[in-house]
Write a protein that holds these residues in place. Structure first.
Motif, PDB file in Angstrom:
ATOM      1  N   THR A 187      -5.185  -5.632 -15.906  1.00 19.87           N
ATOM      2  CA  THR A 187      -3.669  -4.883 -15.446  1.00 19.87           C
ATOM      3  C   THR A 187      -2.993  -4.391 -16.668  1.00 19.87           C
ATOM      4  O   THR A 187      -2.403  -3.479 -16.822  1.00 19.87           O
ATOM      5  CB  THR A 187      -2.950  -5.665 -14.523  1.00 19.87           C
ATOM      6  N   LEU A 229       3.469   2.286 -12.524  1.00 21.51           N
ATOM      7  CA  LEU A 229       3.429   1.218 -11.348  1.00 21.51           C
ATOM      8  C   LEU A 229       1.912   0.845 -11.149  1.00 21.51           C
ATOM      9  O   LEU A 229       0.943   1.681 -10.532  1.00 21.51           O
ATOM     10  CB  LEU A 229       3.848   1.989 -10.294  1.00 21.51           C
ATOM     11  N   VAL A 230       1.524  -0.532 -11.343  1.00 24.22           N
ATOM     12  CA  VAL A 230       0.198  -0.730 -11.196  1.00 24.22           C
ATOM     13  C   VAL A 230       0.125  -2.104 -10.304  1.00 24.22           C
ATOM     14  O   VAL A 230       0.984  -2.931 -10.582  1.00 24.22           O
ATOM     15  CB  VAL A 230      -0.354  -1.219 -12.583  1.00 24.22           C
ATOM     16  N   ARG A 231      -0.936  -1.950  -9.352  1.00 26.75           N
ATOM     17  CA  ARG A 231      -1.022  -2.851  -8.362  1.00 26.75           C
ATOM     18  C   ARG A 231      -2.139  -3.853  -8.749  1.00 26.75           C
ATOM     19  O   ARG A 231      -3.286  -3.459  -9.079  1.00 26.75           O
ATOM     20  CB  ARG A 231      -1.511  -2.623  -6.950  1.00 26.75           C
ATOM     21  N   THR A 263       2.500   1.642  -3.828  1.00 20.07           N
ATOM     22  CA  THR A 263       1.496   2.192  -4.545  1.00 20.07           C
ATOM     23  C   THR A 263       0.819   3.423  -3.998  1.00 20.07           C
ATOM     24  O   THR A 263      -0.238   4.063  -4.880  1.00 20.07           O
ATOM     25  CB  THR A 263       0.457   0.928  -4.947  1.00 20.07           C
ATOM     26  N   SER A 288      -1.937   7.790  -5.711  1.00 17.87           N
ATOM     27  CA  SER A 288      -2.118   6.598  -6.417  1.00 17.87           C
ATOM     28  C   SER A 288      -2.304   6.693  -7.736  1.00 17.87           C
ATOM     29  O   SER A 288      -1.744   5.628  -8.566  1.00 17.87           O
ATOM     30  CB  SER A 288      -2.896   5.680  -5.498  1.00 17.87           C
ATOM     31  N   ASN A 309       0.957  -1.145   0.033  1.00 15.88           N
ATOM     32  CA  ASN A 309       0.007   0.105   0.042  1.00 15.88           C
ATOM     33  C   ASN A 309       0.820   1.296   0.032  1.00 15.88           C
ATOM     34  O   ASN A 309       0.483   2.395  -0.621  1.00 15.88           O
ATOM     35  CB  ASN A 309      -0.861   0.088   1.273  1.00 15.88           C
ATOM     36  N   ALA A 330       0.116   5.272 -10.894  1.00 18.40           N
ATOM     37  CA  ALA A 330      -0.342   4.376 -11.906  1.00 18.40           C
ATOM     38  C   ALA A 330      -0.204   5.023 -13.232  1.00 18.40           C
ATOM     39  O   ALA A 330       0.400   4.119 -14.080  1.00 18.40           O
ATOM     40  CB  ALA A 330      -1.839   3.811 -11.603  1.00 18.40           C
ATOM     41  N   THR A 341      -1.479   4.101  -1.845  1.00 19.47           N
ATOM     42  CA  THR A 341      -2.822   3.707  -1.169  1.00 19.47           C
ATOM     43  C   THR A 341      -2.504   4.243   0.047  1.00 19.47           C
ATOM     44  O   THR A 341      -3.761   4.743   0.727  1.00 19.47           O
ATOM     45  CB  THR A 341      -3.390   2.341  -1.125  1.00 19.47           C
TER      46      THR A 341
END
Length: 250
Positions: A162, A82-84, A52, A74, A49, A78, A54
């Motif tokens: 994603t 940088l993607v979760r 990313t 966040s 978290n 993204a 969050t």
């Protein structure tokens, strides 16, 4: 570009008087698959978290491709690549596989909320959506509603959505959690396949998956880095064995 795609320096998160993550230093080599492991409550999810965005760190810094992203939100992170997965890429159960991927593509093209656009305009994204579905083994199920997919194939669809965001670095949070043995190997193979040209940081409890995928492993305990190294080194570390109360689940 530098050697490392993602770095954390002195990453700390405090909730009240409780330190969930303390002084975590992490370097994820570009083009590698790196695992973040540890027993329950070790701080893995909090660390994800923080990376990313969050959560905002109490102290410490996060770097993506050498750029300080610590103060970014966040959504900004993204957009920088940088993607979760399995959080941002949650699927819509009553949309087809094609429609799910197309929604993600719309987001990446900045048209996600332009509902007044004609279906013809949106259909321009179909070719790329079909291509992504083919990459994750769902090419023949483009028109199947997501709710009808098996658990393993739902995870594959989530990876496709994603990928639609064109990530440079993917953070995969327990991608094989809850899967039967018949689904674990296909998802492991899929992660290996989509890692080509990308950097992946993965949290995973199944260490058979970790050992087969990951070049380097960081072990957390009580929110701190316990050790780091290759699987053979980490799995034989006495402190790691003790942290897992006598052994590591395979």
């Amino acid at each position: 570009m530098g050697e490392y795609a993602l770095e954390a320096q002195g990453l700390t998160k405090t909730f009240g008087g409780f330190n969930a993550v303390t002084d975590v230093n992490l370097k994820v080599r570009r083009g590698s698959i790196h695992a973040l492991i540890g027993p329950n409550g070790a701080g893995k999810t909090t660390c994800f978290n923080l990376l990313t965005k969050t959560l905002t760190p109490t102290s410490g810094k996060v770097f993506l491709d050498g750029r300080d992203i610590t103060r970014l939100r966040s959504a900004q992170v993204a957009r920088q690549g940088l993607v979760r997965s399995f959080q941002i890429s949650a699927t819509f159960p009553h949309l087809t596989c094609l429609e799910n991927v197309r929604v993600a593509l719309q987001s990446n093209h900045g048209t996600a909320y332009k509902f007044w656009r004609s279906l013809k305009a949106v259909s321009a994204l179909n070719e790329r959506a079909h291509e992504l579905l083919g990459q994750v083994g769902l090419g023949h199920q483009a028109h199947t509603p997501a709710t009808e997919l098996s658990y393993g194939k739902k995870r594959a669809l989530e990876i496709a959505t994603t990928l639609a965001l064109d990530p440079k670095v993917m953070l995969l949070d327990e991608p094989t959690a809850g899967m039967g043995h018949e689904d674990i190997e296909p998802i492991t193979d899929l992660i290996r396949k989509v890692s080509d040209g990308r950097t992946i940081l993965i949290v995973e409890h199944n260490l058979s998956v970790v050992s087969s995928l990951c070049e380097r492993i960081t072990v957390l305990q009580h929110g701190e880095v316990l050790c780091e190294g290759a699987y053979a080194e980490v799995s034989n570390d006495p402190e790691v064995i003790t942290a897992y109360m006598g052994g590591i689940d395979e």
